[in-house]
Design an enzyme around this catalytic site. Structure first.
Site, PDB file in Angstrom:
ATOM      1  N   GLU A  90      40.663 117.064  42.219  1.00 34.55           N
ATOM      2  CA  GLU A  90      39.654 118.085  41.952  1.00 34.55           C
ATOM      3  C   GLU A  90      39.613 119.161  43.025  1.00 34.55           C
ATOM      4  OE1 GLU A  90      36.297 115.007  42.154  1.00 34.55           O
ATOM      5  OE2 GLU A  90      35.311 116.805  42.904  1.00 34.55           O
ATOM      6  N   CYS A 103      37.837 125.187  47.616  1.00 32.26           N
ATOM      7  CA  CYS A 103      37.985 123.944  48.367  1.00 32.26           C
ATOM      8  C   CYS A 103      39.049 123.110  47.666  1.00 32.26           C
ATOM      9  CB  CYS A 103      36.643 123.209  48.381  1.00 32.26           C
ATOM     10  SG  CYS A 103      36.732 121.568  49.105  1.00 32.26           S
ATOM     11  N   CYS A 110      42.484 108.723  49.266  1.00 31.37           N
ATOM     12  CA  CYS A 110      42.461 108.850  50.725  1.00 31.37           C
ATOM     13  C   CYS A 110      42.431 107.447  51.319  1.00 31.37           C
ATOM     14  CB  CYS A 110      41.200 109.610  51.139  1.00 31.37           C
ATOM     15  SG  CYS A 110      41.035 109.883  52.914  1.00 31.37           S
ATOM     16  N   CYS A 114      36.054 106.386  55.007  1.00 31.86           N
ATOM     17  CA  CYS A 114      34.697 106.760  55.448  1.00 31.86           C
ATOM     18  C   CYS A 114      33.679 106.171  54.472  1.00 31.86           C
ATOM     19  CB  CYS A 114      34.542 108.275  55.521  1.00 31.86           C
ATOM     20  SG  CYS A 114      35.659 109.030  56.721  1.00 31.86           S
ATOM     21  N   CYS A 117      31.903 108.274  51.573  1.00 31.78           N
ATOM     22  CA  CYS A 117      32.735 109.214  50.810  1.00 31.78           C
ATOM     23  C   CYS A 117      33.311 108.582  49.554  1.00 31.78           C
ATOM     24  CB  CYS A 117      33.852 109.736  51.700  1.00 31.78           C
ATOM     25  SG  CYS A 117      34.957 110.883  50.869  1.00 31.78           S
ATOM     26  N   CYS A 331      31.815 115.164  46.912  1.00 31.04           N
ATOM     27  CA  CYS A 331      33.266 115.207  46.942  1.00 31.04           C
ATOM     28  C   CYS A 331      33.861 113.995  46.238  1.00 31.04           C
ATOM     29  CB  CYS A 331      33.765 115.177  48.380  1.00 31.04           C
ATOM     30  SG  CYS A 331      32.648 115.913  49.555  1.00 31.04           S
TER      31      CYS A 331
HETATM   32  N1  SAH Z   1      39.415 114.046  55.364  1.00 31.03           N
HETATM   33  C1  SAH Z   1      38.884 115.282  55.841  1.00 31.03           C
HETATM   34  C2  SAH Z   1      38.546 116.305  54.768  1.00 31.03           C
HETATM   35  C3  SAH Z   1      37.900 115.845  53.505  1.00 31.03           C
HETATM   36  S1  SAH Z   1      36.203 115.441  53.525  1.00 31.03           S
HETATM   37  C4  SAH Z   1      37.705 115.034  56.751  1.00 31.03           C
HETATM   38  O1  SAH Z   1      37.331 113.884  56.940  1.00 31.03           O
HETATM   39  O2  SAH Z   1      37.197 115.976  57.337  1.00 31.03           O
HETATM   40  C5  SAH Z   1      35.307 116.911  53.830  1.00 31.03           C
HETATM   41  C6  SAH Z   1      33.969 116.685  54.510  1.00 31.03           C
HETATM   42  O3  SAH Z   1      33.008 116.113  53.609  1.00 31.03           O
HETATM   43  C7  SAH Z   1      34.070 115.716  55.682  1.00 31.03           C
HETATM   44  O4  SAH Z   1      33.276 116.182  56.741  1.00 31.03           O
HETATM   45  C8  SAH Z   1      33.488 114.459  55.075  1.00 31.03           C
HETATM   46  O5  SAH Z   1      33.073 113.568  56.057  1.00 31.03           O
HETATM   47  C9  SAH Z   1      32.380 115.012  54.223  1.00 31.03           C
HETATM   48  N2  SAH Z   1      31.861 114.116  53.195  1.00 31.03           N
HETATM   49  C10 SAH Z   1      32.526 113.246  52.424  1.00 31.03           C
HETATM   50  N3  SAH Z   1      31.698 112.593  51.586  1.00 31.03           N
HETATM   51  C11 SAH Z   1      30.476 113.081  51.839  1.00 31.03           C
HETATM   52  C12 SAH Z   1      29.192 112.800  51.295  1.00 31.03           C
HETATM   53  N4  SAH Z   1      29.012 111.889  50.335  1.00 31.03           N
HETATM   54  N5  SAH Z   1      28.145 113.485  51.793  1.00 31.03           N
HETATM   55  C13 SAH Z   1      28.322 114.423  52.762  1.00 31.03           C
HETATM   56  N6  SAH Z   1      29.491 114.726  53.304  1.00 31.03           N
HETATM   57  C14 SAH Z   1      30.569 114.057  52.858  1.00 31.03           C
END
Ligand code: SAH
Length: 346
Positions: A90, A103, A110, A114, A117, A331
């Protein structure tokens, strides 16, 4: 390599010559692919037919939009694209006063894990090719009819876990002869793969590096981000200092606020103490709750309070404006809900 949209102009030139044609043809092909965004060789009307025929062995990567959701609140659009191998990814188009921002995803899934996420729940399927990163932008510009001026690599995936393809993508996106997007209008976000931050710094690009920090110390960071067990905050912050010294570019720290976990006064003070000597900017993001986890977003008041506490310590802070909150939330959620739907139809 036969993926023509991932080739640099030099590689394309070598290819054209190897096919028995003049090197200037490379520039024409490159312009059709990366400036005019055509999807087939038949549209490259200034090429000799013999060359067009030979080129057909080099498939043009084009993504297929399988779903487009448009926010009624702010016009933000989420695109679900199908890749040639059937995987889906996406991308998002956002409208700002300063221009349109896309974006993009850098991987299918991935492996960083995290906790908050949605993109990481099924693990990593594969990395995206440069052409597949580029075509997210090309298709969105074509389908929406709107010019894209900013690109953020903040969708699904860890871009520095797909480093070589990312660099190639950046070159093709920002160099002359293609969309020629300014490096200053490009942001790459990473969870903090330290050795790769050093590598990137040495490239001396003028893009913005965003670091997903999300915690004021290693202990709290490890709870939210498994990658924090591999690299300490101190190592990450040193890499950021180096990145600034090599590129002169201010670092962005992303900090997703989770109620009761990382949004207290003490968290703000501790964070400020660690980053105050770095030329940086903090972007606060109230966490987007996902179905699979119990994390709760911080209240509006807690977010404001966190901002004020950081500002009192002399840190630049913004709160990320929420966009498209009426369409498949956080995301990776559009992709996930699509996959669940197709799975249950089987
Ligand atoms: N892997 C990279 C880029 C993708 S995530 C990274 O970690 O930076 C892009 C951003 O969205 C990152 O800061 C990630 O931690 C954040 N993110 C992911 N899921 C989220 C959520 N449910 N709520 C808020 N931020 C989120």
């Amino acid at each position: 390599m036969t993926d023509i949209k991932s080739m640099t102009i030099e590689e394309l030139s070598d290819l054209v010559v190897s096919l028995g044609h003049k090197p200037f043809r490379a520039k024409q092909i490159y312009s059709w692919l990366h400036e005019h965004l055509v999807t087939s060789y038949d549209e490259m009307t200034n090429l000799p037919g013999t060359l067009r025929e030979k080129l057909k062995e080099y498939p043009v990567t084009v993504l297929e939009a399988v779903e487009i959701q448009t926010s009624r609140l702010d016009g933000t659009q989420k695109y679900l694209f199908r890749l040639n191998d059937g995987n889906v990814i996406e991308s998002v188009l956002m409208h700002y006063k300063h221009g349109n921002s896309v974006c993009i995803s850098s991987q299918v899934g991935c492996r960083m894990g995290c906790r908050f996420c949605a993109s990481t729940i099924g693990g990593l399927t594969r990395c995206l090719q440069p052409s597949e990163m580029l075509d997210q932008i090309y298709r969105i510009q074509t389908l929406s009819g709107e010019r894209v001026s900013n690109v953020v690599v903040m969708g699904t995936g860890e871009p520095l876990d797909n480093y070589d393809n990312l660099l190639r993508f950046i070159h093709i996106l920002t160099e002359e002869g293609g969309l020629h997007i300014s490096q200053r209008n490009l942001t790459v976000s990473t969870c903090g793969l330290v050795p790769r931050i050093y590598d990137l710094a040495k490239e001396k690009l003028q893009m913005t590096l965003a670091i997903s920090l999300h915690a004021p110390n290693d202990e709290k960071r490890r709870e939210l981000m498994p990658v924090a067990r591999k690299y300490s905050m101190e190592e990450i912050l040193n890499a950021c200092r180096y990145y600034f010294s090599e590129t002169g570019r201010r670092i962005t720290f992303e900090y997703s606020l989770v109620a009761g976990v990382n949004d207290g006064d003490e968290d703000a003070r501790e964070l400020a103490g660690k980053i105050k000597d770095i030329n940086c900017h903090v972007n606060l993001i109230p966490v987007n709750p996902i179905r699979e986890r119990t994390y709760v977003r911080s209240t509006r008041q807690a977010v404001e309070n966190f901002k004020i506490k950081l500002e009192k310590c002399g840190i630049n802070v913004t709160i990320r404006r929420e966009m498209g909150s009426d369409i498949d939330g956080a995301c990776g959620q559009l992709r996930k809900s699509y996959m669940e739907k197709t799975e249950s139809e089987k």
